[in-house]
Enzyme design. Structure first.
Site, PDB file in Angstrom:
ATOM      1  N   TYR A  58       0.851  -1.184   0.000  1.00  0.00           N
ATOM      2  CA  TYR A  58       0.000   0.000   0.000  1.00  0.00           C
ATOM      3  C   TYR A  58       0.891   1.241   0.000  1.00  0.00           C
ATOM      4  CZ  TYR A  58      -3.680  -3.255   1.508  1.00  0.00           C
ATOM      5  OH  TYR A  58      -4.562  -4.308   1.614  1.00  0.00           O
ATOM      6  N   HIS A 124      -0.347 -12.032   1.219  1.00  0.00           N
ATOM      7  CA  HIS A 124      -1.245 -11.179   0.445  1.00  0.00           C
ATOM      8  C   HIS A 124      -1.736 -11.884  -0.817  1.00  0.00           C
ATOM      9  CE1 HIS A 124      -1.969  -6.568  -0.130  1.00  0.00           C
ATOM     10  NE2 HIS A 124      -3.060  -7.264  -0.278  1.00  0.00           N
ATOM     11  N   PRO A 222     -16.146  -4.486   4.085  1.00  0.00           N
ATOM     12  CA  PRO A 222     -17.486  -4.747   4.639  1.00  0.00           C
ATOM     13  C   PRO A 222     -18.489  -3.647   4.315  1.00  0.00           C
ATOM     14  CG  PRO A 222     -16.037  -3.934   6.352  1.00  0.00           C
ATOM     15  CD  PRO A 222     -15.174  -4.156   5.135  1.00  0.00           C
ATOM     16  N   LEU A 223     -18.004  -2.506   3.825  1.00  0.00           N
ATOM     17  CA  LEU A 223     -18.902  -1.416   3.433  1.00  0.00           C
ATOM     18  C   LEU A 223     -18.998  -1.286   1.913  1.00  0.00           C
ATOM     19  CD1 LEU A 223     -17.925   1.258   6.110  1.00  0.00           C
ATOM     20  CD2 LEU A 223     -19.898  -0.266   6.094  1.00  0.00           C
ATOM     21  N   GLY A 224     -18.628  -2.356   1.208  1.00  0.00           N
ATOM     22  CA  GLY A 224     -18.768  -2.331  -0.245  1.00  0.00           C
ATOM     23  C   GLY A 224     -18.001  -1.200  -0.896  1.00  0.00           C
ATOM     24  N   GLY A 226     -17.324   1.574   0.209  1.00  0.00           N
ATOM     25  CA  GLY A 226     -17.967   2.852   0.511  1.00  0.00           C
ATOM     26  C   GLY A 226     -19.409   2.960   0.079  1.00  0.00           C
ATOM     27  N   PHE A 227     -19.864   2.077  -0.801  1.00  0.00           N
ATOM     28  CA  PHE A 227     -21.228   2.211  -1.308  1.00  0.00           C
ATOM     29  C   PHE A 227     -22.267   2.055  -0.203  1.00  0.00           C
ATOM     30  CE2 PHE A 227     -25.190   0.569  -3.064  1.00  0.00           C
ATOM     31  CZ  PHE A 227     -25.481   1.556  -3.982  1.00  0.00           C
TER      32      PHE A 227
END
Length: 333
Positions: A58, A124, A222-224, A226-227
């Site tokens: 990253y 990874h 887990p939040l798609g 950000g969607f």
């Protein structure tokens, strides 16, 4: 603060983790702010979200350096998870699982993170040119050397991506066979894979394998991406260097069609309080998948990290879970 154990080694973490990737990688560079991101990490730790998930690729490297700025002051409060196995080239990312590279990469991560031990070291990606037993064996040697406490496998992009479960469980079977080979060399303490309301396939195929063996599960995205926060609007567009600009679920048409999912999460949230957000319901759903499951949402801002951490206080009922299960899933990308 709710606590959960990771794997047979019984490493204890908070119910919610913090994915640090968006602070330095994958999303628009124009929105990166190191100082603000450091505040977000501090906010997560303040509320018990002590699992900090990063990787050497990253940035590359800058995300570990950022996390290291916090660890320099608060190492005892944090559970540090980083990854090895990917190298960033000029225009692409390549897998490298050679044992000598793994050993060098671990030492470099320790320096950047400003710590003498990594709590969870994750593979990874698997290098197709190196038997996974060799890579995993080199990682196990790091445990013996006291540089790493436990090992994990990152199954995101490893044959178990979004929609795979709807095409059958073949890709998950490949991942599980690989995990079983790794288990013969050294215990797998945790598996990280995508899991969310709009990508639930891992709950059908990979989660049962983990539960049966006492292996922890880190729920990535887990939040798609950000969607599921409900803050993204159809047609808003993304900058060219944002991975979502090329993702089929983030076209204006797809986002408009999937608003029903966000609306359903908001509806459930209102039953738990006026301030309970769609994002918190989405994270509570992940938590409800099992006591060994830890969602690792990304956050670049202090208020987002705090909102996510408080999702552990949202206790969904059986009717809530039934209502969420009845929401229409987006088509596989």
């Amino acid at each position: 603060m709710e606590l959960r154990s990771i794997g047979a080694s019984a490493l204890v973490v908070g119910a919610i983790g913090l994915g640090c990737m968006p602070m330095s990688w994958a999303y628009a560079a124009s929105r990166r702010d190191g100082t603000r991101s450091v505040r977000a990490v501090h906010a997560a730790l303040d509320l018990g979200a002590n699992l900090l998930d990063t990787a050497d690729v990253y940035g590359p490297f800058t995300n570990e350096l950022l996390v290291g700025r916090v660890l320099r002051e608060r190492r005892a409060e944090a559970f540090v998870s980083t990854k090895v196995g990917l190298r960033a080239g000029d225009q692409h990312v390549v897998a490298n699982g050679r044992p000598e590279y793994v050993r060098r990469a671990c030492d470099a991560s320790l320096r950047r993170l400003q710590t003498d031990v990594i709590d969870l070291y994750q593979l990874h990606r698997v290098d197709p040119e190196v038997p996974v037993e060799e890579t995993w064996g080199a990682m196990a040697e790091l445990v013996g050397a006291g540089k790493v406490r436990a090992l994990g496998f990152c199954a995101v992009g490893a044959g178990a991506g979004p929609g795979a479960g709807r095409r059958g469980d073949r890709s998950y079977a490949v991942t599980i066979r690989r995990l079983e080979r790794m288990q013969q060399v050294f215990p797998v303490s945790a598996v990280q894979a995508e899991l969310s309301v709009w990508s639930p396939e891992a709950a059908w195929h990979l989660l049962p394998w983990c539960a049966a063996r006492g292996v922890g599960f880190l729920a990535a995205m887990p939040l798609g991406s950000g969607f599921l926060t409900g803050t993204q609007k159809p047609g808003q567009g993304f900058e060219a260097d944002d991975v979502r600009a090329r993702h089929p679920r983030f076209t204006a048409e797809a986002m408009a069609a999937n608003q029903v999912l966000v609306a359903g999460l908001r509806r459930v949230g209102r039953r738990h309080g006026a301030r309970v957000t769609a994002a918190q319901v989405a994270l509570a759903w992940v938590l409800a998948q099992g006591p060994h499951v830890v969602p690792v949402p990304g956050a670049r801002r202090e208020d987002w990290a705090a909102e996510n951490a408080r999702a552990a206080e949202v206790m969904l009922t059986a009717p809530d879970l039934d209502e969420i299960a009845a929401l229409p899933l987006p088509p596989a990308p």
